[in-house]
Write a protein that holds these residues in place. Sequence first.
Motif, PDB file in Angstrom:
ATOM      1  N   ALA A 124      51.820  10.946 -40.146  1.00 61.83           N
ATOM      2  CA  ALA A 124      52.085  11.203 -38.726  1.00 61.83           C
ATOM      3  C   ALA A 124      52.182   9.894 -37.961  1.00 61.83           C
ATOM      4  CB  ALA A 124      50.978  12.092 -38.150  1.00 61.83           C
ATOM      5  N   GLN A 125      51.360   8.923 -38.335  1.00 59.41           N
ATOM      6  CA  GLN A 125      51.410   7.618 -37.667  1.00 59.41           C
ATOM      7  C   GLN A 125      52.666   6.848 -38.043  1.00 59.41           C
ATOM      8  OE1 GLN A 125      47.571   5.938 -38.673  1.00 59.41           O
ATOM      9  NE2 GLN A 125      46.572   6.956 -36.945  1.00 59.41           N
ATOM     10  N   HIS A 126      53.131   7.000 -39.283  1.00 65.82           N
ATOM     11  CA  HIS A 126      54.426   6.407 -39.643  1.00 65.82           C
ATOM     12  C   HIS A 126      55.515   6.935 -38.710  1.00 65.82           C
ATOM     13  CE1 HIS A 126      53.534   5.275 -44.141  1.00 65.82           C
ATOM     14  NE2 HIS A 126      52.837   4.575 -43.276  1.00 65.82           N
ATOM     15  N   GLN A 127      55.539   8.254 -38.521  1.00 64.39           N
ATOM     16  CA  GLN A 127      56.574   8.853 -37.691  1.00 64.39           C
ATOM     17  C   GLN A 127      56.453   8.410 -36.246  1.00 64.39           C
ATOM     18  OE1 GLN A 127      59.284  10.486 -38.590  1.00 64.39           O
ATOM     19  NE2 GLN A 127      59.877  10.509 -36.430  1.00 64.39           N
ATOM     20  N   ARG A 128      55.224   8.351 -35.726  1.00 64.59           N
ATOM     21  CA  ARG A 128      55.031   7.898 -34.350  1.00 64.59           C
ATOM     22  C   ARG A 128      55.468   6.443 -34.204  1.00 64.59           C
ATOM     23  NH1 ARG A 128      51.894  10.191 -30.751  1.00 64.59           N
ATOM     24  NH2 ARG A 128      52.925  11.994 -31.695  1.00 64.59           N
ATOM     25  N   GLY A 129      55.186   5.639 -35.205  1.00 68.56           N
ATOM     26  CA  GLY A 129      55.609   4.248 -35.170  1.00 68.56           C
ATOM     27  C   GLY A 129      57.115   4.110 -35.091  1.00 68.56           C
ATOM     28  N   ARG A 130      57.831   4.957 -35.813  1.00 69.52           N
ATOM     29  CA  ARG A 130      59.301   4.898 -35.783  1.00 69.52           C
ATOM     30  C   ARG A 130      59.840   5.288 -34.416  1.00 69.52           C
ATOM     31  NH1 ARG A 130      59.130   7.695 -41.697  1.00 69.52           N
ATOM     32  NH2 ARG A 130      58.160   5.867 -42.671  1.00 69.52           N
ATOM     33  N   GLU A 131      59.169   6.240 -33.774  1.00 72.82           N
ATOM     34  CA  GLU A 131      59.565   6.609 -32.416  1.00 72.82           C
ATOM     35  C   GLU A 131      59.346   5.437 -31.459  1.00 72.82           C
ATOM     36  OE1 GLU A 131      57.137   9.987 -31.586  1.00 72.82           O
ATOM     37  OE2 GLU A 131      58.063  11.223 -33.151  1.00 72.82           O
ATOM     38  N   ILE A 132      58.218   4.767 -31.613  1.00 69.16           N
ATOM     39  CA  ILE A 132      57.911   3.626 -30.745  1.00 69.16           C
ATOM     40  C   ILE A 132      58.885   2.476 -30.990  1.00 69.16           C
ATOM     41  CG2 ILE A 132      56.190   1.823 -30.283  1.00 69.16           C
ATOM     42  CD1 ILE A 132      54.046   3.994 -30.693  1.00 69.16           C
ATOM     43  N   THR A 133      59.208   2.233 -32.261  1.00 65.81           N
ATOM     44  CA  THR A 133      60.176   1.189 -32.597  1.00 65.81           C
ATOM     45  C   THR A 133      61.516   1.445 -31.913  1.00 65.81           C
ATOM     46  OG1 THR A 133      59.151   0.579 -34.698  1.00 65.81           O
ATOM     47  CG2 THR A 133      61.529   0.227 -34.511  1.00 65.81           C
ATOM     48  N   ALA A 134      61.971   2.687 -31.967  1.00 64.21           N
ATOM     49  CA  ALA A 134      63.240   3.031 -31.313  1.00 64.21           C
ATOM     50  C   ALA A 134      63.139   2.793 -29.798  1.00 64.21           C
ATOM     51  CB  ALA A 134      63.606   4.484 -31.601  1.00 64.21           C
ATOM     52  N   TYR A 135      61.997   3.112 -29.222  1.00 66.49           N
ATOM     53  CA  TYR A 135      61.784   2.908 -27.784  1.00 66.49           C
ATOM     54  C   TYR A 135      61.842   1.424 -27.429  1.00 66.49           C
ATOM     55  CZ  TYR A 135      59.151   2.592 -23.387  1.00 66.49           C
ATOM     56  OH  TYR A 135      58.751   2.287 -22.115  1.00 66.49           O
ATOM     57  N   ILE A 136      61.141   0.589 -28.204  1.00 69.37           N
ATOM     58  CA  ILE A 136      61.128  -0.852 -27.916  1.00 69.37           C
ATOM     59  C   ILE A 136      62.534  -1.427 -28.014  1.00 69.37           C
ATOM     60  CG2 ILE A 136      60.229  -3.107 -28.607  1.00 69.37           C
ATOM     61  CD1 ILE A 136      57.810  -1.583 -29.810  1.00 69.37           C
ATOM     62  N   LEU A 137      63.262  -1.041 -29.057  1.00 68.76           N
ATOM     63  CA  LEU A 137      64.622  -1.545 -29.226  1.00 68.76           C
ATOM     64  C   LEU A 137      65.521  -1.117 -28.070  1.00 68.76           C
ATOM     65  CD1 LEU A 137      65.144  -1.049 -33.065  1.00 68.76           C
ATOM     66  CD2 LEU A 137      64.821  -3.207 -31.833  1.00 68.76           C
ATOM     67  N   ASP A 138      65.321   0.096 -27.574  1.00 68.78           N
ATOM     68  CA  ASP A 138      66.115   0.568 -26.437  1.00 68.78           C
ATOM     69  C   ASP A 138      65.813  -0.250 -25.181  1.00 68.78           C
ATOM     70  OD1 ASP A 138      67.846   2.645 -25.094  1.00 68.78           O
ATOM     71  OD2 ASP A 138      65.973   2.974 -24.000  1.00 68.78           O
ATOM     72  N   LYS A 139      64.545  -0.598 -24.968  1.00 65.77           N
ATOM     73  CA  LYS A 139      64.154  -1.310 -23.753  1.00 65.77           C
ATOM     74  C   LYS A 139      64.462  -2.809 -23.815  1.00 65.77           C
ATOM     75  CE  LYS A 139      62.744   2.414 -21.874  1.00 65.77           C
ATOM     76  NZ  LYS A 139      63.616   3.055 -20.834  1.00 65.77           N
ATOM     77  N   THR A 140      64.806  -3.309 -24.989  1.00 67.08           N
ATOM     78  CA  THR A 140      65.106  -4.745 -25.119  1.00 67.08           C
ATOM     79  C   THR A 140      66.567  -5.012 -25.489  1.00 67.08           C
ATOM     80  OG1 THR A 140      64.338  -4.697 -27.427  1.00 67.08           O
ATOM     81  CG2 THR A 140      62.736  -5.355 -25.751  1.00 67.08           C
ATOM     82  N   LYS A 141      67.367  -3.976 -25.642  1.00 69.21           N
ATOM     83  CA  LYS A 141      68.726  -4.144 -26.165  1.00 69.21           C
ATOM     84  C   LYS A 141      69.638  -4.947 -25.242  1.00 69.21           C
ATOM     85  CE  LYS A 141      70.254   0.373 -24.431  1.00 69.21           C
ATOM     86  NZ  LYS A 141      70.689   1.745 -24.827  1.00 69.21           N
ATOM     87  N   SER A 142      69.324  -4.985 -23.957  1.00 71.78           N
ATOM     88  CA  SER A 142      70.177  -5.722 -23.025  1.00 71.78           C
ATOM     89  C   SER A 142      69.882  -7.217 -23.019  1.00 71.78           C
ATOM     90  CB  SER A 142      70.004  -5.158 -21.606  1.00 71.78           C
ATOM     91  OG  SER A 142      68.703  -5.454 -21.113  1.00 71.78           O
ATOM     92  N   GLY A 143      68.830  -7.640 -23.738  1.00 68.35           N
ATOM     93  CA  GLY A 143      68.445  -9.049 -23.743  1.00 68.35           C
ATOM     94  C   GLY A 143      67.448  -9.394 -22.663  1.00 68.35           C
ATOM     95  N   ARG A 144      67.019  -8.389 -21.894  1.00 70.44           N
ATOM     96  CA  ARG A 144      66.012  -8.587 -20.866  1.00 70.44           C
ATOM     97  C   ARG A 144      65.236  -7.285 -20.714  1.00 70.44           C
ATOM     98  NH1 ARG A 144      67.467  -6.273 -16.082  1.00 70.44           N
ATOM     99  NH2 ARG A 144      66.050  -7.630 -14.909  1.00 70.44           N
ATOM    100  N   VAL A 145      64.039  -7.386 -20.166  1.00 71.52           N
ATOM    101  CA  VAL A 145      63.236  -6.201 -19.891  1.00 71.52           C
ATOM    102  C   VAL A 145      63.272  -5.941 -18.398  1.00 71.52           C
ATOM    103  CG1 VAL A 145      60.920  -5.173 -19.978  1.00 71.52           C
ATOM    104  CG2 VAL A 145      61.719  -6.628 -21.859  1.00 71.52           C
ATOM    105  N   GLY A 146      63.738  -4.773 -18.011  1.00 72.25           N
ATOM    106  CA  GLY A 146      63.819  -4.439 -16.597  1.00 72.25           C
ATOM    107  C   GLY A 146      62.436  -4.375 -15.971  1.00 72.25           C
TER     108      GLY A 146
END
Length: 236
Positions: A124-146
Motif C-alpha cells: 500500500a505504501q508503494h502505491q501511495r509513493g507512486r501517487e506522490i511521485t506523480a504529484y511532485i512531477l506535476d508540480k515541478t514540470k514547468s521548471g518552477r514551483v508556483g
Amino acid sequence: MAEQDRRTALVSVASVGLVLAGCAKHDAEDRGKGGGDEGEVTANEDLMREHGVLRRILIAYREVVPKLVANAAAVDAAALASATTLFQAFGERYHEQMLEEQHIFPIVRKAGGEAAGLLDTLLAQHQRGREITAYILDKTKSGRVGTGDAEPLARTLTAFARMYEPHAAREDTIVFPAFKKAVGAKGYEELGDQFEDIERRTFGGDGFDMATDKIGDIERRLGVGNLGSFTAPSTR
C-alpha cells in the motif's frame, strides 16, 4: 493487475535507462561477474545500498521543505524534478516493482511469519509513493514551483519522507533477512545473480553506480551536498 504492473515496469525499462545512462563511470566489461569487489556484493547488501540512494533523495526532499515555504522561487524545481524522476526510475520501477514485488515479497509471503504480516502495508505504501511521485512531477514540470503550490508540496514531501524511512527500515531489518532465510544459501546466491542480471539489463550497466552519480549531482544543485552541514551542533 499484477500482470499489468509487470508489463508497465518492463515497458519503462527503456526510459529508465535514458534517465541514468549518462552517469556510469566504470566500463561495463570491468564490472562483469567476477570483476573486482562488485562480484562479492550479496543480494541483501545490494538491496540495502539501493535504499541508501533512496534515503539520500528523501534527505533532499526534507531539506527543500523550509526553502519552499520561505521562497519557492529560490528552489531549483528542475533539480527537485530530477530527484523525483530518479526515485521513480531507480526506486519504484526497478527496486520495488522488478525486485521486491516480483521476487522478494512472494517468497516472504509464502514463508509466513512477522515479515509476511508487513507485506500488505508495504505494498500500500508503494502505491501511495507512486501517487506522490506523480504529484511532485506535476508540480515541478514547468521548471518552477508556483506560490500556491509551495506549502502543499512541502507537506507532501515531508509526509513521503516520513512514510518511506520506516518503510525501508522494516524491509532492511525484517523483510530482507526473512527472504534470505526462506530461500536458503544456494537459492540466495542464485537470486543475487538474477538480481544483478536484471539491474544490468535495466540500466545497461551498474545501476547503483549510475544512481549514486545522479543523486550526487542533484544534491549539489539543491545545495545539500555538503555532509558537514548536517553535523549536529555541540551541546556545550
